[in-house]
Design a protein around this motif. Structure first.
Motif, PDB file in Angstrom:
ATOM      1  N   ALA A 102      66.073  81.763  40.826  1.00 26.93           N
ATOM      2  CA  ALA A 102      64.754  81.741  41.459  1.00 26.93           C
ATOM      3  C   ALA A 102      63.773  81.025  40.537  1.00 26.93           C
ATOM      4  N   PRO A 103      62.896  80.190  41.094  1.00 26.79           N
ATOM      5  CA  PRO A 103      61.925  79.503  40.252  1.00 26.79           C
ATOM      6  C   PRO A 103      60.985  80.499  39.592  1.00 26.79           C
ATOM      7  N   LYS A 104      60.645  80.231  38.337  1.00 26.59           N
ATOM      8  CA  LYS A 104      59.758  81.125  37.616  1.00 26.59           C
ATOM      9  C   LYS A 104      58.293  80.825  37.935  1.00 26.59           C
ATOM     10  N   ASN A 105      58.020  79.589  38.338  1.00 22.77           N
ATOM     11  CA  ASN A 105      56.652  79.192  38.617  1.00 22.77           C
ATOM     12  C   ASN A 105      56.639  78.483  39.969  1.00 22.77           C
ATOM     13  N   LEU A 106      56.010  79.069  40.947  1.00 17.32           N
ATOM     14  CA  LEU A 106      56.015  78.523  42.298  1.00 17.32           C
ATOM     15  C   LEU A 106      55.373  77.138  42.347  1.00 17.32           C
ATOM     16  N   GLY A 107      54.271  76.943  41.635  1.00 19.65           N
ATOM     17  CA  GLY A 107      53.603  75.648  41.629  1.00 19.65           C
ATOM     18  C   GLY A 107      54.498  74.539  41.102  1.00 19.65           C
ATOM     19  N   LYS A 108      55.190  74.817  39.984  1.00 19.69           N
ATOM     20  CA  LYS A 108      56.092  73.812  39.411  1.00 19.69           C
ATOM     21  C   LYS A 108      57.271  73.548  40.332  1.00 19.69           C
ATOM     22  N   ALA A 109      57.775  74.595  40.966  1.00 17.70           N
ATOM     23  CA  ALA A 109      58.899  74.428  41.886  1.00 17.70           C
ATOM     24  C   ALA A 109      58.500  73.553  43.066  1.00 17.70           C
ATOM     25  N   MET A 110      57.311  73.763  43.603  1.00 20.36           N
ATOM     26  CA  MET A 110      56.838  72.951  44.722  1.00 20.36           C
ATOM     27  C   MET A 110      56.610  71.511  44.274  1.00 20.36           C
ATOM     28  N   HIS A 111      56.049  71.324  43.083  1.00 25.26           N
ATOM     29  CA  HIS A 111      55.800  69.982  42.568  1.00 25.26           C
ATOM     30  C   HIS A 111      57.110  69.221  42.396  1.00 25.26           C
ATOM     31  N   SER A 112      58.107  69.866  41.805  1.00 28.56           N
ATOM     32  CA  SER A 112      59.387  69.178  41.596  1.00 28.56           C
ATOM     33  C   SER A 112      60.080  68.866  42.919  1.00 28.56           C
ATOM     34  N   ARG A 113      59.905  69.724  43.904  1.00 26.07           N
ATOM     35  CA  ARG A 113      60.523  69.491  45.203  1.00 26.07           C
ATOM     36  C   ARG A 113      59.943  68.261  45.892  1.00 26.07           C
ATOM     37  N   PHE A 114      58.615  68.074  45.803  1.00 25.27           N
ATOM     38  CA  PHE A 114      57.952  66.991  46.517  1.00 25.27           C
ATOM     39  C   PHE A 114      57.550  65.815  45.626  1.00 25.27           C
ATOM     40  N   ALA A 115      57.943  65.808  44.364  1.00 27.99           N
ATOM     41  CA  ALA A 115      57.554  64.746  43.437  1.00 27.99           C
ATOM     42  C   ALA A 115      58.070  63.384  43.889  1.00 27.99           C
TER      43      ALA A 115
END
Length: 116
Positions: free
Chosen positions: A81-94
């Motif tokens: 599970a991602p530890k940081n939701l913001g970073k996970a979303m950023h990496s997904r849509f980068a």
């Protein structure tokens, strides 16, 4: 390994006593506590899936229970599970790229509301 501790519990409806062996317990072996591994029950397993699981288990020389454990281990290996939701979303849509938004000018802060 020590046997599970026995305990006595009162039955809610009266004075009769129920002598039980703990199903989930911690065993003490040479002053080392070992946690009991959790178990699950899978209901409504269709016959074809059960047959295929039995065949896979036989091919690998394991019990059906051990085969199911191995399948679950492989299925969730590497799933973190991602530890940081913001970073996970950023990496997904980068890969799509970002959008430059014009930020409105900031004004002075408002005063506190008056409740009178």
């Amino acid at each position: 390994m020590a046997r599970p501790a026995k305990f006595t519990s009162r039955v809610p409806s009266g004075n009769a006593k129920l002598d039980c062996t703990a199903i989930i317990a911690h065993f003490v072996d040479d002053a080392i506590l070992e946690a009991v591994v959790a178990s699950i029950t899978i209901r409504n397993l269709d016959d074809d899936l059960k047959r295929r699981l039995r065949m896979c288990a036989a091919e690998h020389g394991r019990s059906m229970e051990e085969e199911a454990r191995e399948i679950l281990r492989r299925a969730i290996r590497g799933v973190i599970a991602p530890k940081n939701l913001g970073k996970a979303m950023h990496s997904r849509f980068a890969a799509i790229g970002g959008v430059e938004l014009e930020l409105p000018a900031r004004g002075p802060m408002r005063g506190p509301p008056s409740f009178s």
